[in-house]
Design an enzyme around this catalytic site. Structure first.
Site, mmCIF file in Angstrom:
data_model
loop_
_atom_site.group_PDB
_atom_site.id
_atom_site.type_symbol
_atom_site.label_atom_id
_atom_site.label_comp_id
_atom_site.label_asym_id
_atom_site.label_seq_id
_atom_site.Cartn_x
_atom_site.Cartn_y
_atom_site.Cartn_z
ATOM 1 N N SER A 116 0.810 -1.216 0.000
ATOM 2 C CA SER A 116 0.000 0.000 0.000
ATOM 3 C C SER A 116 0.841 1.263 0.000
ATOM 4 O O SER A 116 0.315 2.346 -0.213
ATOM 5 C CB SER A 116 -0.935 0.011 1.218
ATOM 6 O OG SER A 116 -0.192 -0.066 2.413
ATOM 7 N N HIS A 137 -1.540 -3.292 -6.318
ATOM 8 C CA HIS A 137 -2.186 -2.965 -5.048
ATOM 9 C C HIS A 137 -3.655 -3.385 -5.125
ATOM 10 O O HIS A 137 -4.510 -2.658 -5.612
ATOM 11 C CB HIS A 137 -2.058 -1.464 -4.768
ATOM 12 C CG HIS A 137 -2.642 -1.043 -3.466
ATOM 13 N ND1 HIS A 137 -3.025 0.257 -3.212
ATOM 14 C CD2 HIS A 137 -2.917 -1.749 -2.334
ATOM 15 C CE1 HIS A 137 -3.516 0.324 -1.990
ATOM 16 N NE2 HIS A 137 -3.462 -0.866 -1.446
ATOM 17 N N GLU A 149 -4.792 -1.130 -8.493
ATOM 18 C CA GLU A 149 -3.799 -0.091 -8.758
ATOM 19 C C GLU A 149 -2.489 -0.788 -9.138
ATOM 20 O O GLU A 149 -1.905 -1.506 -8.333
ATOM 21 C CB GLU A 149 -3.622 0.760 -7.505
ATOM 22 C CG GLU A 149 -2.745 1.979 -7.693
ATOM 23 C CD GLU A 149 -2.672 2.822 -6.424
ATOM 24 O OE1 GLU A 149 -2.589 4.046 -6.545
ATOM 25 O OE2 GLU A 149 -2.703 2.242 -5.306
ATOM 26 N N ASN A 187 -3.093 5.554 -1.571
ATOM 27 C CA ASN A 187 -2.769 5.742 -0.167
ATOM 28 C C ASN A 187 -2.089 7.058 0.167
ATOM 29 O O ASN A 187 -2.041 7.434 1.339
ATOM 30 C CB ASN A 187 -1.966 4.550 0.355
ATOM 31 C CG ASN A 187 -2.897 3.388 0.649
ATOM 32 O OD1 ASN A 187 -4.035 3.577 1.042
ATOM 33 N ND2 ASN A 187 -2.426 2.174 0.438
#
Length: 283
Positions: A116, A137, A149, A187
């Protein structure tokens, strides 16, 4: 591509194994803990039995369990064609793991880092195949989330990206390709939001319930930031914010002291039964 390695049998690794096997892939699931592997096996068997009730749509769900090899030995990954690593969001653990993976896997095997926040280029430098390393991700719960992602490291080749996108397509997902940066897109935004929400609770501006109601009822979010933090795990949230703070050296990423105290107290969210909210169904 049919044989995929999954390293780490926690929530993400288990969910990813479910998703891969229900779409026909064979999976080698490894973890250093036999207890974690046993929990993953039980969850995957339960998912196979009750998958229809959970919204699973994989065409080969009835054969899921026999497609998984469970092992505490990384050498079992020697013949996988693609590998996804999902261990704890801790750089020291990943730094030690990747040279070992590099040694046991075939030279052409692609490594996908399911992280992350940790920079992909930093991870790739621990291998002899930086062109075959990228970030993927996944979001939780993996079988229910259709978008991933995907992160291009400094050396990541186009062939590696194409291979990763092909794997995602084979399990009914699509990837949004972004460039490497600590926290990437999701994130860098989400961790700041969660951290600031924790500060609001710590400062007495609002309760956790009030903070989340504003996001769900005013903005239409499915979950508020603090319920999201509980779902991810407050320990993982803290690791991720620490990574952002260390890499950017920017005070806006300073973790809220309340978050640190809650993690120290073992209040990790859903998986521990209590975080900002209480959960009766904790494991």
């Amino acid at each position: 591509m049919t044989r995929v390695g999954v390293v780490g049998a926690g929530v993400m690794g288990t969910g990813l194994t479910q998703n891969l096997t229900e779409h026909g892939h064979e999976v080698v699931l490894t973890d250093r803990s036999k207890e974690a592997l046993d929990r993953a096996r039980a969850e995957i068997e339960r998912y196979e039995r009750f998958g229809a009730l959970l919204g699973a749509t994989g065409p080969q769900r009835e054969d899921m369990t026999r497609r998984v090899t469970y092992s505490t030995d990384l050498a079992e990954l020697g013949e996988v064609e693609f590998l996804v690593e999902n261990i704890t969001e801790n750089w020291e653990l990943k730094r030690e793991l990747y040279p070992r993976l590099d040694a046991v896997c075939r030279p052409e095997t692609v490594f996908a880092v399911n992280t992350s926040a940790i920079p992909i280029t930093k991870v790739a430098a621990r291998t002899g195949r930086p062109d075959r390393v990228l970030g993927m991700h996944f979001m939780n719960p993996v079988p229910m989330k259709a978008t991933v992602e995907v992160i291009k490291g400094w050396h990541t080749s186009q062939q590696t990206i194409d291979t990763a996108q092909s794997l995602l397509a084979s399990v009914g997902k699509s990837g949004v390709l972004v460039n490497d940066s600590p926290g990437f897109v999701s994130n860098r935004v989400l961790m700041l939001t969660i951290n600031e929400a924790v500060f609001l609770v710590a400062d007495g501006v609002a309760t956790a319930e009030q903070v989340d109601r504003i996001f769900t009822e005013c903005f239409g979010h499915t979950m508020g930031p603090l319920a999201t933090a509980d779902l991810i795990g407050l320990d993982t949230i803290l690791y991720s914010i620490d990574v952002l703070y260390e890499n950017f050296q920017d005070s806006k990423y300073r973790p809220c002291p309340l978050l640190q105290r809650m993690v120290d107290a073992g209040l990790h969210g859903r998986k521990s039964g209590e975080g900002f909210f209480r959960y009766a169904d904790a494991a």
